[in-house]
Design a protein around this motif. Structure first.
Motif, short mmCIF file in Angstrom:
data_model
loop_
_atom_site.label_atom_id
_atom_site.label_comp_id
_atom_site.label_asym_id
_atom_site.label_seq_id
_atom_site.Cartn_x
_atom_site.Cartn_y
_atom_site.Cartn_z
N ILE A 121 0.91 -1.22 -0.01
CA ILE A 121 0.02 -0.02 0.02
C ILE A 121 1.01 1.46 0.02
O ILE A 121 0.58 2.17 -0.71
CB ILE A 121 -1.25 -0.06 1.31
CG1 ILE A 121 -1.80 -1.11 0.87
CG2 ILE A 121 -1.69 1.42 1.39
CD1 ILE A 121 -2.83 -1.31 2.18
N THR A 122 2.08 1.20 0.69
CA THR A 122 3.01 2.39 0.63
C THR A 122 3.54 2.64 -0.69
O THR A 122 4.09 3.70 -0.79
CB THR A 122 3.93 2.45 1.91
OG1 THR A 122 4.68 0.94 1.60
CG2 THR A 122 3.30 2.37 3.21
N SER A 123 3.76 1.40 -1.31
CA SER A 123 4.44 1.63 -2.62
C SER A 123 3.51 2.28 -3.57
O SER A 123 3.95 2.91 -4.68
CB SER A 123 4.52 0.35 -3.06
OG SER A 123 3.43 -0.63 -3.67
N THR A 124 2.11 2.06 -3.51
CA THR A 124 1.21 3.09 -4.23
C THR A 124 1.31 4.31 -3.96
O THR A 124 1.22 5.29 -4.62
CB THR A 124 -0.26 2.56 -3.84
OG1 THR A 124 -0.36 0.99 -4.14
CG2 THR A 124 -1.29 3.28 -4.71
N ARG A 125 1.50 4.64 -2.62
CA ARG A 125 1.85 6.18 -2.28
C ARG A 125 3.10 6.69 -2.75
O ARG A 125 3.04 7.70 -3.27
CB ARG A 125 1.83 6.29 -0.82
CG ARG A 125 0.49 6.06 0.15
CD ARG A 125 0.62 6.40 1.29
NE ARG A 125 -0.83 5.95 2.15
CZ ARG A 125 -0.74 5.49 3.08
NH1 ARG A 125 0.40 5.19 4.08
NH2 ARG A 125 -1.89 5.24 3.74
N ALA A 126 4.07 5.84 -2.87
CA ALA A 126 5.21 6.15 -3.65
C ALA A 126 5.03 6.14 -5.19
O ALA A 126 5.82 7.03 -5.59
CB ALA A 126 6.46 5.20 -3.05
N THR A 127 4.27 5.39 -5.44
CA THR A 127 3.89 5.51 -7.04
C THR A 127 3.46 7.06 -7.40
O THR A 127 3.67 7.65 -8.24
CB THR A 127 3.24 4.60 -7.46
OG1 THR A 127 3.68 3.20 -7.36
CG2 THR A 127 3.09 4.65 -9.04
N LEU A 128 2.53 7.13 -6.44
CA LEU A 128 1.81 8.56 -6.49
C LEU A 128 2.69 9.52 -6.42
O LEU A 128 2.57 10.78 -7.07
CB LEU A 128 0.46 8.70 -5.63
CG LEU A 128 -0.86 7.78 -5.94
CD1 LEU A 128 -1.64 8.16 -4.89
CD2 LEU A 128 -1.30 8.06 -7.08
N SER A 129 3.69 9.80 -5.68
CA SER A 129 4.62 10.75 -5.03
C SER A 129 5.50 10.94 -6.40
O SER A 129 5.88 11.94 -6.81
CB SER A 129 5.40 10.56 -3.93
OG SER A 129 6.13 9.54 -3.77
N ASP A 130 5.89 9.65 -6.94
CA ASP A 130 6.78 9.61 -8.17
C ASP A 130 6.24 10.31 -9.29
O ASP A 130 6.75 11.04 -10.16
CB ASP A 130 7.30 8.36 -8.58
CG ASP A 130 8.12 7.80 -7.48
OD1 ASP A 130 8.64 8.62 -6.91
OD2 ASP A 130 8.45 6.42 -7.61
N GLU A 131 4.84 10.14 -9.49
CA GLU A 131 3.89 10.82 -10.56
C GLU A 131 3.99 12.36 -10.31
O GLU A 131 4.16 13.14 -11.19
CB GLU A 131 2.64 10.25 -10.62
CG GLU A 131 1.85 10.66 -11.77
CD GLU A 131 0.41 9.95 -11.78
OE1 GLU A 131 -0.28 10.68 -12.72
OE2 GLU A 131 0.09 9.08 -11.13
N ALA A 132 3.70 12.76 -9.23
CA ALA A 132 3.68 14.15 -8.50
C ALA A 132 5.09 14.71 -9.02
O ALA A 132 5.03 15.90 -9.41
CB ALA A 132 3.28 14.34 -7.27
N ALA A 133 6.16 13.98 -8.82
CA ALA A 133 7.25 14.78 -9.06
C ALA A 133 7.54 14.87 -10.75
O ALA A 133 8.06 15.56 -11.02
CB ALA A 133 8.65 13.54 -8.60
N GLU A 134 7.23 13.52 -11.38
CA GLU A 134 7.33 13.75 -12.90
C GLU A 134 6.48 15.04 -13.31
O GLU A 134 6.66 15.87 -14.24
CB GLU A 134 6.59 12.78 -13.48
CG GLU A 134 7.46 11.25 -13.34
CD GLU A 134 6.97 10.05 -13.83
OE1 GLU A 134 5.72 10.02 -14.36
OE2 GLU A 134 7.41 9.05 -13.39
N TRP A 135 5.13 15.41 -12.70
CA TRP A 135 4.21 16.50 -13.21
C TRP A 135 5.18 17.72 -12.90
O TRP A 135 4.93 18.77 -13.53
CB TRP A 135 3.02 16.46 -12.44
CG TRP A 135 2.12 15.55 -12.98
CD1 TRP A 135 1.62 14.49 -12.87
CD2 TRP A 135 1.13 16.10 -14.41
NE1 TRP A 135 0.69 13.91 -13.72
CE2 TRP A 135 0.28 14.79 -14.76
CE3 TRP A 135 1.27 16.97 -15.29
CZ2 TRP A 135 -0.43 14.82 -15.75
CZ3 TRP A 135 0.42 17.05 -16.28
CH2 TRP A 135 -0.47 15.84 -16.44
N TYR A 136 5.63 17.59 -11.65
CA TYR A 136 6.60 18.84 -11.41
C TYR A 136 7.64 18.99 -12.25
O TYR A 136 7.68 20.27 -12.51
CB TYR A 136 7.06 18.87 -10.05
CG TYR A 136 8.03 20.00 -9.39
CD1 TYR A 136 7.19 21.22 -9.12
CD2 TYR A 136 9.18 19.95 -9.36
CE1 TYR A 136 7.89 22.39 -8.67
CE2 TYR A 136 10.14 21.04 -9.03
CZ TYR A 136 9.53 22.26 -8.59
OH TYR A 136 9.98 23.19 -8.28
#
Length: 183
Positions: free
Chosen positions: A38-53
């Motif tokens: 479940i935390t890997s999903t959070r990490a995935t979302l944070s990685d996607e946010a970093a890509e958007w940034y």
């Protein structure tokens, strides 16, 4: 695009967890999912946010490369940019004056009713019109010059990579030099 696939999976997992259907297979399966997945999903979302940034605010090196390409283009000069945008600004200024003149209680209706009685008003309007157009062109020229100067400053900025390379070679960074002066 892997980011979209990960986001879809996160939404599907969340909707399965929120589902009120007790016989939902996905819900039973998700309840047995280990905590680290479940935390890997959070990490995935944070990685996607970093890509958007990174997409919205590109690194300094990319911005510098784009500005250098514009600066090296012989057709992209301040004079040509001004020559291209000046007619648009003149049209915009005249359009604003026309919009004001069309209003029911504007000065134009009073002047047009009896032009012989309002020669001073006609001269004032012509002066204001000419002054407004010239002022808008001066503002345009100053804006073009300012953008050019800002782009020159951005190109001359030191990137993180250059700063790291300089510090590795033994040259102190500006923070150390300025910090030592004021101690």
């Amino acid at each position: 695009m892997p980011g979209l696939i990960h986001r879809y999976n996160a939404v599907a997992e969340y909707s399965a967890l929120v589902s009120t259907n007790p016989s939902s297979i996905n819900r039973r399966r998700l309840q047995r999912v280990p905590k680290h997945e479940i935390t890997s999903t959070r990490a995935t979302l944070s990685d996607e946010a970093a890509e958007w940034y990174d997409a919205v605010c590109p690194p300094l090196e990319e911005v510098q490369d784009a500005i250098r390409r514009f600066q090296s283009d012989p057709d992209f000069t301040q004079d040509r940019t001004f020559a291209f945008l000046a007619p648009l600004f003149v049209f915009g200024a005249l359009f604003v004056v026309a919009m004001v003149a069309v209003q029911p209680h504007s000065f134009a209706h009073r002047i047009l009713d009896a032009p012989g009685d309002h020669t001073q008003d006609i001269a004032k309007v012509a002066g204001i019109l000419l002054g407004g157009v010239l002022f808008s062109l001066v503002i345009l020229r100053c804006t073009i010059w300012g953008v050019s100067e800002i782009s020159t400053v951005v190109v001359s900025l030191e990137s993180r990579e250059e700063r790291r390379n300089r510090e590795r070679s033994g040259i102190p960074s500006s923070n150390l030099v300025l910090g030592g002066m004021f101690m």
